[in-house]
Every structure is written in C-alpha cells, then in structure tokens.
Motif scaffolding. Structure first.
Motif, PDB file in Angstrom:
ATOM      1  N   GLN A  23       2.182   0.066  12.393  1.00  0.00           N
ATOM      2  CA  GLN A  23       2.904  -0.272  11.167  1.00  0.00           C
ATOM      3  C   GLN A  23       2.532   0.660  10.025  1.00  0.00           C
ATOM      4  O   GLN A  23       3.404   1.253   9.367  1.00  0.00           O
ATOM      5  CB  GLN A  23       2.628  -1.716  10.759  1.00  0.00           C
ATOM      6  N   ILE A  24       1.239   0.829   9.762  1.00  0.00           N
ATOM      7  CA  ILE A  24       0.829   1.666   8.645  1.00  0.00           C
ATOM      8  C   ILE A  24       1.066   3.140   8.954  1.00  0.00           C
ATOM      9  O   ILE A  24       1.346   3.945   8.059  1.00  0.00           O
ATOM     10  CB  ILE A  24      -0.649   1.391   8.256  1.00  0.00           C
ATOM     11  N   SER A  25       0.997   3.495  10.242  1.00  0.00           N
ATOM     12  CA  SER A  25       1.260   4.883  10.645  1.00  0.00           C
ATOM     13  C   SER A  25       2.704   5.267  10.353  1.00  0.00           C
ATOM     14  O   SER A  25       2.996   6.393   9.915  1.00  0.00           O
ATOM     15  CB  SER A  25       0.954   5.069  12.132  1.00  0.00           C
ATOM     16  N   GLU A  26       3.618   4.327  10.565  1.00  0.00           N
ATOM     17  CA  GLU A  26       5.025   4.594  10.280  1.00  0.00           C
ATOM     18  C   GLU A  26       5.233   4.859   8.788  1.00  0.00           C
ATOM     19  O   GLU A  26       5.964   5.782   8.405  1.00  0.00           O
ATOM     20  CB  GLU A  26       5.886   3.407  10.729  1.00  0.00           C
ATOM     21  N   HIS A  27       4.571   4.069   7.954  1.00  0.00           N
ATOM     22  CA  HIS A  27       4.669   4.298   6.510  1.00  0.00           C
ATOM     23  C   HIS A  27       4.087   5.663   6.143  1.00  0.00           C
ATOM     24  O   HIS A  27       4.680   6.404   5.331  1.00  0.00           O
ATOM     25  CB  HIS A  27       3.917   3.205   5.755  1.00  0.00           C
ATOM     26  N   ALA A  28       2.930   5.998   6.709  1.00  0.00           N
ATOM     27  CA  ALA A  28       2.276   7.274   6.396  1.00  0.00           C
ATOM     28  C   ALA A  28       3.173   8.451   6.781  1.00  0.00           C
ATOM     29  O   ALA A  28       3.290   9.437   6.033  1.00  0.00           O
ATOM     30  CB  ALA A  28       0.931   7.352   7.109  1.00  0.00           C
ATOM     31  N   GLY A  66       4.620  11.127   4.258  1.00  0.00           N
ATOM     32  CA  GLY A  66       3.877  12.370   4.377  1.00  0.00           C
ATOM     33  C   GLY A  66       2.442  12.244   3.919  1.00  0.00           C
ATOM     34  O   GLY A  66       1.870  13.170   3.335  1.00  0.00           O
ATOM     35  N   ARG A  67       1.833  11.090   4.193  1.00  0.00           N
ATOM     36  CA  ARG A  67       0.441  10.853   3.804  1.00  0.00           C
ATOM     37  C   ARG A  67      -0.476  10.924   5.032  1.00  0.00           C
ATOM     38  O   ARG A  67      -0.079  10.598   6.148  1.00  0.00           O
ATOM     39  CB  ARG A  67       0.275   9.479   3.156  1.00  0.00           C
ATOM     40  N   LYS A  68      -1.703  11.316   4.782  1.00  0.00           N
ATOM     41  CA  LYS A  68      -2.718  11.300   5.822  1.00  0.00           C
ATOM     42  C   LYS A  68      -3.166   9.868   6.066  1.00  0.00           C
ATOM     43  O   LYS A  68      -3.366   9.095   5.118  1.00  0.00           O
ATOM     44  CB  LYS A  68      -3.919  12.148   5.400  1.00  0.00           C
ATOM     45  N   ILE A  98       0.843  -1.203   0.000  1.00  0.00           N
ATOM     46  CA  ILE A  98       0.000   0.000   0.000  1.00  0.00           C
ATOM     47  C   ILE A  98       0.873   1.245   0.000  1.00  0.00           C
ATOM     48  O   ILE A  98       0.647   2.198  -0.766  1.00  0.00           O
ATOM     49  CB  ILE A  98      -0.948  -0.009   1.215  1.00  0.00           C
ATOM     50  N   ALA A  99       1.893   1.242   0.856  1.00  0.00           N
ATOM     51  CA  ALA A  99       2.798   2.387   0.920  1.00  0.00           C
ATOM     52  C   ALA A  99       3.528   2.568  -0.410  1.00  0.00           C
ATOM     53  O   ALA A  99       3.685   3.693  -0.902  1.00  0.00           O
ATOM     54  CB  ALA A  99       3.794   2.186   2.064  1.00  0.00           C
ATOM     55  N   LYS A 100       3.981   1.474  -0.996  1.00  0.00           N
ATOM     56  CA  LYS A 100       4.684   1.557  -2.276  1.00  0.00           C
ATOM     57  C   LYS A 100       3.771   2.087  -3.378  1.00  0.00           C
ATOM     58  O   LYS A 100       4.201   2.901  -4.219  1.00  0.00           O
ATOM     59  CB  LYS A 100       5.218   0.175  -2.671  1.00  0.00           C
ATOM     60  N   LEU A 101       2.518   1.623  -3.397  1.00  0.00           N
ATOM     61  CA  LEU A 101       1.605   2.094  -4.436  1.00  0.00           C
ATOM     62  C   LEU A 101       1.279   3.574  -4.231  1.00  0.00           C
ATOM     63  O   LEU A 101       1.138   4.323  -5.207  1.00  0.00           O
ATOM     64  CB  LEU A 101       0.318   1.267  -4.440  1.00  0.00           C
ATOM     65  N   SER A 102       1.200   4.011  -2.987  1.00  0.00           N
ATOM     66  CA  SER A 102       0.975   5.429  -2.711  1.00  0.00           C
ATOM     67  C   SER A 102       2.101   6.266  -3.305  1.00  0.00           C
ATOM     68  O   SER A 102       1.864   7.328  -3.901  1.00  0.00           O
ATOM     69  CB  SER A 102       0.885   5.659  -1.196  1.00  0.00           C
ATOM     70  N   GLU A 103       3.332   5.782  -3.165  1.00  0.00           N
ATOM     71  CA  GLU A 103       4.479   6.494  -3.729  1.00  0.00           C
ATOM     72  C   GLU A 103       4.466   6.426  -5.267  1.00  0.00           C
ATOM     73  O   GLU A 103       4.776   7.419  -5.936  1.00  0.00           O
ATOM     74  CB  GLU A 103       5.774   5.887  -3.174  1.00  0.00           C
ATOM     75  N   TRP A 104       4.113   5.281  -5.804  1.00  0.00           N
ATOM     76  CA  TRP A 104       4.017   5.127  -7.260  1.00  0.00           C
ATOM     77  C   TRP A 104       2.999   6.113  -7.822  1.00  0.00           C
ATOM     78  O   TRP A 104       3.238   6.751  -8.863  1.00  0.00           O
ATOM     79  CB  TRP A 104       3.612   3.688  -7.585  1.00  0.00           C
ATOM     80  N   LEU A 105       1.884   6.265  -7.147  1.00  0.00           N
ATOM     81  CA  LEU A 105       0.844   7.186  -7.580  1.00  0.00           C
ATOM     82  C   LEU A 105       1.308   8.639  -7.453  1.00  0.00           C
ATOM     83  O   LEU A 105       1.056   9.459  -8.338  1.00  0.00           O
ATOM     84  CB  LEU A 105      -0.430   6.964  -6.756  1.00  0.00           C
TER      85      LEU A 105
END
Length: 372
Positions: free
Chosen positions: A222-227, A231-233, A193-200
C-alpha cells in the motif's frame, strides 16, 4: 463540510432573535404605557407625597414603613423591566437570562446531536451565556449579529486550543525532521502520509517514507504504491520486522541524502493493545520524533474524540489529522478534539487526491459554521 452543524448553529441564532423580538414588543408596550401615564403618575406621586407628609407629621414611623414598602415594590419588579423598556424605546436592547434559557437548551441538544463532546458543549454554552447575558446593543447592530459574535468567540475558544504554525515548526527544527503517524487501522493514516508528503513538496521540502507498519499484511504494498506515484523513496523491512528499526533507517537515509523530512508510518493500533503501544514507546526512545500526529476520521465523531484522548494519554501526540472531513456533516470531532486533548487539529483530509489536504484554520472553520 459540517453543513449539519452549521444549520443547527443558525437555528440557535434564529431562536434568540425570536425570543428577543417578543421581549422587545412587550417592552415597547411597557414603555409606551410609561410615557402615556407619566402625567398621571406625577399627579398621583404629588398627592401621595402630600399625604405622606401629613401622615409623617402625625406618625413618623408609619411614614418610614410606607417608604420601605415603596422601595420593596420597586425592587420586586427589579431594575430589569424598566431598564429594558427604556433601552428598547431609545433604540437599544438588553439580552437577559429568559431570552437565552430555551435557545441555549436547544443549542446544547444540537451540539450533542452533532457528536460534540459533553465537556466541550458545556464550555461553548458557558461562553455564549457570558458573552451575551446583560449585553446592551443598538438595534442597528442586530440581535443576529450579537449571536453570531458570541458563537464565534465561544467556538474559537474550544477549537483553537494548542494551535501552532506547522510549517514554521518544521523550519525551526534541525533536519531531518521526523514525523510519526499513529491511529487505528482503516482511518486513512497511510494515505494521509502520502498527502502530507505532497503538501510538503509543494512548499519545497523533500521527504522519505518509512513503513513502520510491519505487521499488517499488504502494508508494504500500500505505502509502496503511494511512494511510486509520488516519486518518493520508501524505506521498508520484511513483514514482522521491528518498526523502530525501520524508522531509524529512514532517519539515517535522510541524513545521508540531505532529505528534509522523514514520514514514519506505524501499525494501526488500539489504545488497549499493550504490545502495540509499547512498540510506539520504543519508536519514541529510538527515533525521538519531532512530531507525533494522530490520524482519525472526522465522520467517526465521538469515537474519534475518545480515541484521540486515549492515544494522547498513552503516547503523547502533538496534533491531529482528520480524514474524510468533506463527508462529515456533524463536525463534532473537529469541534472537540483540540479541547479534549489540548493538542491542535493540524490538517483536514478533504478528498481522494494527493492535494486534498487542507491546513486546518480555526477562524476559517468558525466563519464557515457561523457566517452567512
């Protein structure tokens, strides 16, 4: 990536080349013999013709019988032997069943050893046989090139099933585009999910993450660390909350803040867990996602293929992300999943960094596997 499978496919090419080379040498000898004996055969045929004429005058029925016997003898050799000898002598070669029998068996074993699903292996073999059997090629177009072309066509047939342009699909949907991720625990779903967010983001799309994995301890962290790193909400609820409500809140946030895409995580679930699967069905009802992506490890091989099939049957998926593709030598999951589910592989995870997400290109993969 997939080096083991590449080696096995190259082995098939070498096997066919060796088989065709042996056949070619035999056929060259046959043709040389045919040419050397042509005058003798002509003389014999003339004598036989004269004898037959005399015999026919004496006994017409005997003449007919001899003619039929001669035809039968010619048929018993079959048209293939002479035709192949003639083709070889004139700089061409014909691929026949005996050239392929043993190499195809070896190819089947190689595919199964590489975790290619049985029905997929059978389809590949069928296509290779159809593409090669009876084919005539000039020798300047080598047998190896013929094998390579047949393998490329056969592999593309199974790998390309259901392919669509992911970015174009997003562009054509009304924002916010909702993408839900599903799969079993521990396969890299949240990282994907984090990788796709960056790809987008690299392509100009904004995204918000929504943590619908409300049951696993540590999932929020875990997901909070990626966000934070990206710099994602992040939209999240307390542990044990309703996953559908979390993703719904993510959609509402995206609408209010003009965010292009919602990326919704879900609890890692087994297809045998009725409770977890019913939660996924609820997410479908409440949020109506534009895409549901199945995530699994390429290195899981047959297990990944079977899970993809079962998840697609339980809650229809739109495509697959395969993680750890860089560590997979076998390639069985990449070869099999699209054909088994009828839904395409969309991305490959190829490393630990956020930009290690590769858009899956069937033609590029086939070139890697079959090309020199």
């Amino acid at each position: 990536m997939f080096d083991g499978l590449k080696d096995k496919l190259n082995g098939f090419r070498e096997d066919v080349e060796d088989s065709a080379e042996v056949e070619g040498e035999v056929e060259a000898d046959i043709e040389a013999g045919v040419e050397a004996d042509v005058e003798t055969e002509a003389e014999v045929e003339a004598e036989e013709s004269a004898d037959s004429t005399e015999a026919g005058r004496a006994d017409p029925e005997a003449s007919d019988a001899e003619s039929e016997a001669s035809d039968a003898d010619e048929d018993s050799d079959g048209p293939g032997t002479f035709a192949r000898a003639k083709a070889f002598a004139t700089g061409r070669i014909i691929i026949e069943e005996e050239d392929l029998e043993e190499p195809l068996w070896e190819l089947e074993m190689a595919l199964l050893e590489s975790d290619v699903e049985m029905s997929v292996a059978e389809r590949i073999l069928e296509n290779v046989r159809e593409n090669m059997l009876g084919e005539t090629r000039k020798q300047v177009e080598t047998t190896g090139e013929l094998v390579e072309s047949a393998l490329q066509d056969a592999l593309l047939d199974v790998i390309s099933v259901g392919q669509f342009d992911f970015q174009r699909r997003i562009e054509g949907a009304e924002p916010p585009v909702v993408i839900v991720f599903t799969g079993v625990n521990g396969v890299g779903k949240t990282t994907s999910i984090a990788k796709l967010s960056e790809w987008l983001a690299d392509r100009g799309y904004s995204s918000v993450l929504a943590n619908g994995d409300t049951y696993r301890a540590g999932a929020n962290e875990q997901i909070s660390e990626h966000a934070d790193r990206l710099g994602r909400k992040l939209i999240s609820h307390e542990q044990g909350g309703d996953p559908a409500a979390v993703i719904y809140d993510g959609v509402e946030y995206a609408k209010a803040n003009d965010v292009d895409i919602v990326l919704g995580d879900t609890a890692g679930r087994l297809h045998t867990s009725d409770d977890l699967m019913s939660q996924l069905e609820k997410i479908d009802r409440v949020v109506d996602p534009d895409l549901t992506l199945f995530v699994d490890e390429a290195v899981a091989g047959q297990d990944a293929v079977q899970r993809a099939k079962q998840f697609n049957e339980a809650a229809e998926i739109d495509g697959t992300i395969l993680t750890k593709a860089d560590a997979d030598s076998s390639g069985g999951a990449a070869i099999s999943i699209a054909y088994v589910t009828g839904k395409p592989i969309l991305f490959l995870g190829t490393g630990q960094e956020y930009d290690d997400l590769e858009r899956f290109d069937p033609e590029e993969l086939v070139d890697r596997l079959v090309g020199e």
